[in-house]
Design a protein around this motif. Structure first.
Motif, PDB file in Angstrom:
ATOM      1  N   ASP A  46       0.806  -1.233   0.000  1.00 11.90           N
ATOM      2  CA  ASP A  46       0.000   0.000   0.000  1.00 11.90           C
ATOM      3  C   ASP A  46       0.836   1.279   0.000  1.00 11.90           C
ATOM      4  OD1 ASP A  46       0.988  -0.119   2.545  1.00 11.90           O
ATOM      5  OD2 ASP A  46      -0.939   0.054   3.569  1.00 11.90           O
ATOM      6  N   LYS A  47       2.109   1.197  -0.450  1.00 10.92           N
ATOM      7  CA  LYS A  47       2.969   2.385  -0.439  1.00 10.92           C
ATOM      8  C   LYS A  47       3.625   2.558  -1.804  1.00 10.92           C
ATOM      9  CE  LYS A  47       3.736   2.578   4.454  1.00 10.92           C
ATOM     10  NZ  LYS A  47       2.448   1.834   4.593  1.00 10.92           N
ATOM     11  N   PRO A  48       2.828   2.958  -2.823  1.00 11.24           N
ATOM     12  CA  PRO A  48       3.410   3.083  -4.161  1.00 11.24           C
ATOM     13  C   PRO A  48       4.583   4.062  -4.188  1.00 11.24           C
ATOM     14  CG  PRO A  48       1.183   4.035  -4.065  1.00 11.24           C
ATOM     15  CD  PRO A  48       1.389   3.282  -2.789  1.00 11.24           C
ATOM     16  N   GLU A  49       4.523   5.124  -3.368  1.00 11.77           N
ATOM     17  CA  GLU A  49       5.614   6.113  -3.381  1.00 11.77           C
ATOM     18  C   GLU A  49       6.908   5.513  -2.827  1.00 11.77           C
ATOM     19  OE1 GLU A  49       3.108   5.949  -1.389  1.00 11.77           O
ATOM     20  OE2 GLU A  49       4.028   6.011   0.594  1.00 11.77           O
ATOM     21  N   PHE A  50       6.764   4.565  -1.889  1.00 13.78           N
ATOM     22  CA  PHE A  50       7.946   3.883  -1.365  1.00 13.78           C
ATOM     23  C   PHE A  50       8.537   2.973  -2.445  1.00 13.78           C
ATOM     24  CE2 PHE A  50       9.597   0.280   1.482  1.00 13.78           C
ATOM     25  CZ  PHE A  50      10.781   0.932   1.782  1.00 13.78           C
ATOM     26  N   PHE A  51       7.660   2.286  -3.179  1.00 13.71           N
ATOM     27  CA  PHE A  51       8.152   1.436  -4.271  1.00 13.71           C
ATOM     28  C   PHE A  51       8.890   2.289  -5.310  1.00 13.71           C
ATOM     29  CE2 PHE A  51       7.747  -0.547  -8.458  1.00 13.71           C
ATOM     30  CZ  PHE A  51       8.284  -1.796  -8.209  1.00 13.71           C
ATOM     31  N   GLU A  52       8.313   3.450  -5.633  1.00 13.83           N
ATOM     32  CA  GLU A  52       8.958   4.332  -6.620  1.00 13.83           C
ATOM     33  C   GLU A  52      10.323   4.816  -6.120  1.00 13.83           C
ATOM     34  OE1 GLU A  52       6.002   7.305  -7.575  1.00 13.83           O
ATOM     35  OE2 GLU A  52       4.765   5.761  -8.551  1.00 13.83           O
ATOM     36  N   TRP A  53      10.360   5.141  -4.836  1.00 15.62           N
ATOM     37  CA  TRP A  53      11.638   5.573  -4.258  1.00 15.62           C
ATOM     38  C   TRP A  53      12.670   4.442  -4.343  1.00 15.62           C
ATOM     39  CZ3 TRP A  53      14.282   3.915   0.249  1.00 15.62           C
ATOM     40  CH2 TRP A  53      15.384   4.711   0.607  1.00 15.62           C
ATOM     41  N   LEU A  54      12.243   3.208  -4.056  1.00 19.45           N
ATOM     42  CA  LEU A  54      13.157   2.066  -4.148  1.00 19.45           C
ATOM     43  C   LEU A  54      13.656   1.874  -5.583  1.00 19.45           C
ATOM     44  CD1 LEU A  54      11.295  -0.533  -1.862  1.00 19.45           C
ATOM     45  CD2 LEU A  54      13.494   0.570  -1.361  1.00 19.45           C
ATOM     46  N   GLU A  55      12.781   2.052  -6.561  1.00 13.43           N
ATOM     47  CA  GLU A  55      13.201   1.925  -7.956  1.00 13.43           C
ATOM     48  C   GLU A  55      14.370   2.865  -8.263  1.00 13.43           C
ATOM     49  OE1 GLU A  55       9.525   0.740 -10.855  1.00 13.43           O
ATOM     50  OE2 GLU A  55       9.319   2.671  -9.840  1.00 13.43           O
TER      51      GLU A  55
END
Lengths: 375, 375
Positions: A200-209
């Protein structure tokens, strides 16, 4: 999470009278004595660890405890999953009692998930519960098993079938110790970090990318990734401590993943847990696309990121032959219980939009597995 | 307590989300299926019992469960205190898992204190906790160990050192089963009934003085005595579930008693727990008189009642030689921890006026024991 002293981040887990802190940062083993003495009345500790971890960290931890007036003894067990069974449990309980640990003294788990699960169980049953401190030494343990209070051992009937819910009094996630992990171990833990983004944390996934290279090389980005993961897990646990509802979201990627672990007979040369979760998360996103719940582009994006960091992303990436799709389906059905031909899966409606689907037709899962199976 | 249907008394133990009922009366094993089915969602039960109790009650209990649609399996263990150890615990967990007991199914303890303590521990750790029903078959278990949530096994370091707090979902104290107890067993359980009067219910003690013959012969008086005891213990447990304070009052007679049990090497031919508690209660009242806390008349009255029902009331009543007073004092010190020469004892200021004394000089206890020692 909030910044704590000495470069550590702090995640507070607000579970009422069982509330506790997770500290994340460098040098925490060296200051373990101070942090524990500040929170626990007793002045004795039994450190439960394994032979590999003891070689690196038992002495610095014992010295840190001694410097704060805490008398430490050690229970050193063999490394590996077999330690999560009755005989080591009995041995550890006996040694903790021999060390005269009382209710206000602590059992300290120093090691990965196996040690944390076993030591947490020991702490929960010796004298019907003594204080419990976790010092997780793998990335997987830091972001997953050290948060949530699940402890226990395996049975011949299945994994983790005997144990207690036992929240720790303190978790010290020392980011320095991750330097001794193999790249493969670090990657496996990283799969669970990615999972929190995908739940539920798309912004965290984007940051990890964008920042995964920094996370892998250590420093601030790594601490941020661990702290965000602990906070994410803590949020779910606080909402559902006893696992009756939303906590199931933490199983994203795990239903397929457990089936693959069983299919490879838990042979860590072929597949470790985090790798199974990586493949399982890709499969869960692909299956969601097949069910017209989410765009196939999301699955491709998840796959691309996991592949970039060096994780396996498909069944074809697993060395050796896999059992046929029907046998994989049997493993899934054993894990989850099929009811009227329906299964519960964690699926997604988009990036970071996972949900609990409790009406997934088993027939669709089998058809999907047939299409994905490499052999 | 309140009257329930079918001649049973009911004691409700209001522990929040862990609240439960204790039903006390005749014929409860025969209607166990109905009572359990009304309170527990699952339709499977694993009955943990011992060989002696199984011979009498396993079949009627299984039939009662079957009649209410509950599929029962049995784990039959050897009778005796040795069953409270790791191997039987492991065996019972394995069999409960083999019976596919899930979280909403039940482990049912059918037996005395040993079975209740072991089965409660099993119920607390299989799948990190399944439902738990107690059917205590001794008077001691009905009035003591089935109320309070303490479960566990023994260790070579001491009794009950490994376990969990696990409140049952239901207790069925079937007064009919007490007919198969030996008179000595019944008397031993009765000592704990008397204890509740001596803690803080002088009117209950006075009633027992006048009505003990009715209690021993069965019927309404017996149900009243059991229900009053369960209510008394429940009140203490509700005030102090985790045993940090007033729950210590339940140890009236137990500090001296435990020392005598250790001194007779837990040889049940010489002394059983309830008998040790009877002698211990007389000693606690005599010691209170010696410390000028209460009149010696109270000690004489307690002694007279316990002697009237056939219980031992002094060290001289124990067959065989006892270790010298200094060795008894060592056993007490091991049980209680001496701090600056001071001990915690449950003493009394009068009939039914027990209190926690945390500053009892060890030297006074030794001097007292020397005066009371028969040899």
């Amino acid at each position: 999470m909030t910044a704590a002293t000495d470069n550590a981040a702090r995640v507070h887990v607000p579970l009422g009278e069982r509330a506790y802190d997770i500290l994340i940062g460098p040098g925490l083993i060296a200051r373990a004595g101070r942090e524990i003495a500040a929170r626990i009345k007793g002045r004795k500790a039994a450190i439960v660890t394994d032979e590999n971890v003891a070689a690196h960290y038992l002495r610095p931890l014992s010295e840190s405890l001694a410097a704060s007036g805490i008398e430490a003894s050690a229970v050193i067990l063999p490394p590996g999953e077999k330690t999560k069974s009755f005989e080591p449990l009995m041995e550890a309980c006996d040694k903790v009692l021999a060390a005269r640990i009382e209710r206000n003294d602590a059992v300290v788990a120093l090691g990965g998930g196996v040690i944390g699960d076993l030591a947490g169980f020991v702490a929960g049953i010796v004298r019907r519960g003594v204080r419990f401190v976790q010092i997780p030494t793998s990335l997987l343990a830091q972001v997953d098993s050290s948060v949530g209070g699940k402890t226990g051992i395996n049975s011949r009937h299945g994994k983790n079938l005997i144990g207690v819910f036992n929240q720790p009094d303190l978790v010290l996630a020392d980011s320095d110790v991750l330097a001794t992990l193999s790249p493969r171990e670090f990657r496996a833990g990283y799969a669970e970090v990615v999972k929190y983004g995908l739940i539920d944390k798309p912004e965290f996934f984007e940051w990890l990318e964008g920042s995964w290279n920094d996370v892998f090389s250590g420093g601030e980005a790594r601490i941020r990734a661990i702290a965000t993961s602990c906070q994410a897990k803590a949020d779910v646990v606080v909402a559902d401590e006893r696992e009756n509802g939303p906590r199931a979201l933490l199983n994203l990627g795990h239903t397929f993943g457990h089936a693959l672990e069983a299919a490879t007979e838990y042979d860590s040369k072929r597949l470790v847990h985090g790798e199974a979760v990586a493949i399982g998360m890709v499969l869960a996103h692909e299956f969601s696309a097949r069910m017209n719940l989410a765009s196939p582009d999301i699955a491709r994006r998840v796959e691309a990121h996991l592949r970039a960091v060096g994780l396996p992303v498909s069944m074809a990436d697993i060395p050796g032959r896999l059992p046929p799709p029907d046998r994989l389906m049997d493993a899934i059905a054993q894990d989850k219980k099929v009811k009227d031909g329906k299964l519960t899966f964690i699926l997604t409606r988009g990036l970071g939009q996972s949900f609990i689907a409790d009406d997934v037709p088993a027939s669709e899962v089998v058809a999907f597995l047939k299409g994905k199976h490499p052999g």
